[in-house]
Structures are given as structure tokens and as C-alpha cells.
Motif scaffolding. Sequence first.
Motif, short mmCIF file in Angstrom:
data_model
loop_
_atom_site.label_atom_id
_atom_site.label_comp_id
_atom_site.label_asym_id
_atom_site.label_seq_id
_atom_site.Cartn_x
_atom_site.Cartn_y
_atom_site.Cartn_z
N LEU A 71 0.84 -1.20 0.00
CA LEU A 71 0.00 0.00 0.00
C LEU A 71 0.87 1.25 0.00
O LEU A 71 0.64 2.19 -0.76
CB LEU A 71 -0.93 -0.03 1.22
CG LEU A 71 -2.01 1.05 1.34
CD1 LEU A 71 -3.18 0.51 2.17
CD2 LEU A 71 -1.47 2.32 2.00
N LEU A 72 1.88 1.26 0.84
CA LEU A 72 2.78 2.42 0.91
C LEU A 72 3.55 2.59 -0.39
O LEU A 72 3.72 3.71 -0.88
CB LEU A 72 3.75 2.26 2.08
CG LEU A 72 4.66 3.46 2.35
CD1 LEU A 72 3.85 4.70 2.70
CD2 LEU A 72 5.65 3.14 3.47
N ALA A 73 3.98 1.47 -0.97
CA ALA A 73 4.75 1.53 -2.22
C ALA A 73 3.91 2.07 -3.38
O ALA A 73 4.45 2.68 -4.31
CB ALA A 73 5.30 0.15 -2.56
N LEU A 74 2.61 1.86 -3.32
CA LEU A 74 1.72 2.28 -4.40
C LEU A 74 1.13 3.67 -4.16
O LEU A 74 0.32 4.14 -4.98
CB LEU A 74 0.57 1.27 -4.57
CG LEU A 74 0.96 -0.09 -5.14
CD1 LEU A 74 -0.25 -1.03 -5.09
CD2 LEU A 74 1.47 0.04 -6.57
N ALA A 75 1.51 4.31 -3.08
CA ALA A 75 0.91 5.60 -2.73
C ALA A 75 1.06 6.63 -3.85
O ALA A 75 0.16 7.44 -4.08
CB ALA A 75 1.53 6.13 -1.44
N SER A 76 2.18 6.57 -4.56
CA SER A 76 2.41 7.56 -5.62
C SER A 76 1.68 7.22 -6.91
O SER A 76 1.66 8.02 -7.85
CB SER A 76 3.92 7.66 -5.91
OG SER A 76 4.42 6.41 -6.36
N ALA A 77 1.05 6.04 -6.96
CA ALA A 77 0.37 5.61 -8.18
C ALA A 77 -1.06 6.12 -8.27
O ALA A 77 -1.76 5.86 -9.25
CB ALA A 77 0.38 4.08 -8.28
N GLY A 78 -1.51 6.83 -7.24
CA GLY A 78 -2.88 7.34 -7.25
C GLY A 78 -3.73 6.66 -6.20
O GLY A 78 -3.44 5.54 -5.76
N ASP A 79 -4.80 7.36 -5.80
CA ASP A 79 -5.63 6.87 -4.70
C ASP A 79 -6.27 5.51 -4.97
O ASP A 79 -6.37 4.67 -4.08
CB ASP A 79 -6.73 7.90 -4.39
CG ASP A 79 -6.18 9.14 -3.71
OD1 ASP A 79 -5.08 9.05 -3.13
OD2 ASP A 79 -6.83 10.20 -3.76
N LEU A 80 -6.72 5.28 -6.21
CA LEU A 80 -7.40 4.02 -6.50
C LEU A 80 -6.46 2.82 -6.47
O LEU A 80 -6.90 1.69 -6.25
CB LEU A 80 -8.09 4.10 -7.86
CG LEU A 80 -9.28 5.07 -7.96
CD1 LEU A 80 -9.85 5.06 -9.37
CD2 LEU A 80 -10.36 4.71 -6.95
N ALA A 81 -5.17 3.06 -6.66
CA ALA A 81 -4.20 1.95 -6.69
C ALA A 81 -4.07 1.26 -5.34
O ALA A 81 -3.68 0.09 -5.28
CB ALA A 81 -2.83 2.47 -7.14
N ILE A 82 -4.40 1.95 -4.27
CA ILE A 82 -4.22 1.35 -2.94
C ILE A 82 -5.42 0.55 -2.47
O ILE A 82 -5.38 -0.07 -1.41
CB ILE A 82 -3.88 2.43 -1.88
CG1 ILE A 82 -5.10 3.29 -1.55
CG2 ILE A 82 -2.70 3.28 -2.34
CD1 ILE A 82 -4.89 4.18 -0.35
N VAL A 83 -6.51 0.55 -3.25
CA VAL A 83 -7.71 -0.17 -2.82
C VAL A 83 -7.43 -1.66 -2.64
O VAL A 83 -7.83 -2.26 -1.64
CB VAL A 83 -8.87 0.06 -3.81
CG1 VAL A 83 -10.05 -0.87 -3.47
CG2 VAL A 83 -9.33 1.51 -3.77
N GLU A 84 -6.73 -2.27 -3.61
CA GLU A 84 -6.48 -3.72 -3.53
C GLU A 84 -5.63 -4.10 -2.31
O GLU A 84 -5.98 -5.00 -1.56
CB GLU A 84 -5.87 -4.22 -4.83
CG GLU A 84 -6.85 -4.27 -5.99
CD GLU A 84 -8.08 -5.10 -5.66
OE1 GLU A 84 -7.93 -6.20 -5.09
OE2 GLU A 84 -9.19 -4.65 -5.98
N PRO A 85 -4.46 -3.46 -2.09
CA PRO A 85 -3.69 -3.82 -0.90
C PRO A 85 -4.42 -3.48 0.40
O PRO A 85 -4.27 -4.18 1.41
CB PRO A 85 -2.39 -3.03 -1.04
CG PRO A 85 -2.67 -1.97 -2.04
CD PRO A 85 -3.70 -2.53 -2.96
N ASP A 86 -5.22 -2.42 0.40
CA ASP A 86 -6.02 -2.09 1.58
C ASP A 86 -7.00 -3.22 1.87
O ASP A 86 -7.14 -3.68 3.01
CB ASP A 86 -6.77 -0.78 1.32
CG ASP A 86 -7.42 -0.21 2.58
OD1 ASP A 86 -7.50 -0.93 3.59
OD2 ASP A 86 -7.84 0.96 2.55
N MET A 87 -7.67 -3.70 0.83
CA MET A 87 -8.62 -4.80 0.98
C MET A 87 -7.92 -6.06 1.47
O MET A 87 -8.43 -6.77 2.34
CB MET A 87 -9.29 -5.06 -0.37
CG MET A 87 -10.49 -5.98 -0.32
SD MET A 87 -11.92 -5.17 0.38
CE MET A 87 -12.63 -6.53 1.29
#
Length: 234
Positions: free
Chosen positions: A115-131
Motif C-alpha cells: 500500500l505504501l509503495a503504491l501511494a504515488s500511483a494514485g488513490d485508486l491503486a491502494i484499494v487492492e492492498p487495503d482490501m
Amino acid sequence: MPRPLATKTVVDAVTDDLRGRILDGSLTSAAAVTELEIATSYSVARPTAKAAIEKLVGENLLVRGTHKSARVAELGPDSVREIYLARAYLESEILRRLAAGRTVPEEAARANAELLALASAGDLAIVEPDMRFHTALVEAAGNGRIARMYRSLVSEVRLCMMRVQSLHLLDSTAIHAEHQLILDHLAAGNSEAAAATLDAHLATARERLADAVGVGAGHELAVTAHPRPHRLAP
């Protein structure tokens, strides 16, 4: 040795693609979801289209009244609060039990790092690791019935997450920090602190989304996304 692949039926393939369109906002409540439209779009039989629609009605992603076509369910403030409170009831008790054994699920830690690594990829990118983070906590309890109960909420939970992130209601760095605090409490055996941190974590998302949906009452809060073709993967 080769890894076995799960066989996916045509109904499952259509259902998965429709679910994806609902979650990414390309399919909204503005249009009716009819058996004819689905059968035509995916080149499948009407019974297949009907079965896919019924599965998504069962997941509460589609709603259908008597003698009416199905439509994408709209999130209202009450629905948002019910979904998040159902999560809190399940996840809080699970965290208490995990903390009692100082159990820190490895998959939850990996998901939070991603999730932290994908933070710069945009808000929607973190939905999967958050889930995956939250699902890993539930599955770590090792109770199949509880896991099935949680899975019955997964589609609605994911829809809420997509709405939260598409509306930029939460900062990814803050989400990661709160996740890490939960893991730290589990490692230290602080059951009540872990549960309280989770409750506060979910409450922030719950109330911000409920407020946003309330402001936009009567209007679909769509996720900004590029339209995608209505076809099944080969």
C-alpha cells in the motif's frame, strides 16, 4: 511443478467483468442492467446473463424491484454506516483474539507495505492492498464461518473503498500508518488498543463517505475511470 488453475464458468466470467465495471464506476445506476443487454454485450445466452445478474443482486451490488430491471445500487449514508459497522463488529473482535496470541499475519504486513509503495500511483491503486490487509486479518482467525461472513460483505466493502479513494477522502500515508499501528498493537498483545485503533480507522472513512454521499444525495458518486469494452477475456 505446475500450479493448477481454477476453472471459471461463463457465468463467473460475466459476473466478474460486470462486478469490475460496477466497482470502477464505468457502470452506474443511470442505466438499467437487462438480460438482453448483457447477453448481447458478452455474446452469451439469456440464462447466463440472468444468472450473472442474480449473483450481483445477491452481493447487493445490483438491486432489482418486482418486474423491474436491475440497476447498480446507490450508496446512501445509512448503507455506508451499516457496511462499516458490520465490518467493525467482525474485525474488532478478531483483532482482540489475534492480539491475545500476539499474532501478526504476514499477509497483512505485506499488503500494508505494498500500500505504501503504491501511494504515488494514485488513490485508486491502494484499494487492492487495503482490501487484502483487512481480509488477511479476518482469515488469520482461522474460522471458516467468520471468513465466509466477511466475504459476504466484500463486494460492498470494496465499493465503499473505491468511493472513498475516488473522492480523495483519505490520505494513503495516514492509512498505512494506522494499519501499522494495528499490527504493532497485535505484536505487543494490546487487544483493546488494536480494536480501538481499528474502530477509529474505520469510523473516519465511514463518516467522511457518509457525509459525501449525503451531500450528493440523489446523484451517483461515480469513480472516474476510462470506459472499457464489454467483452470477456479470451
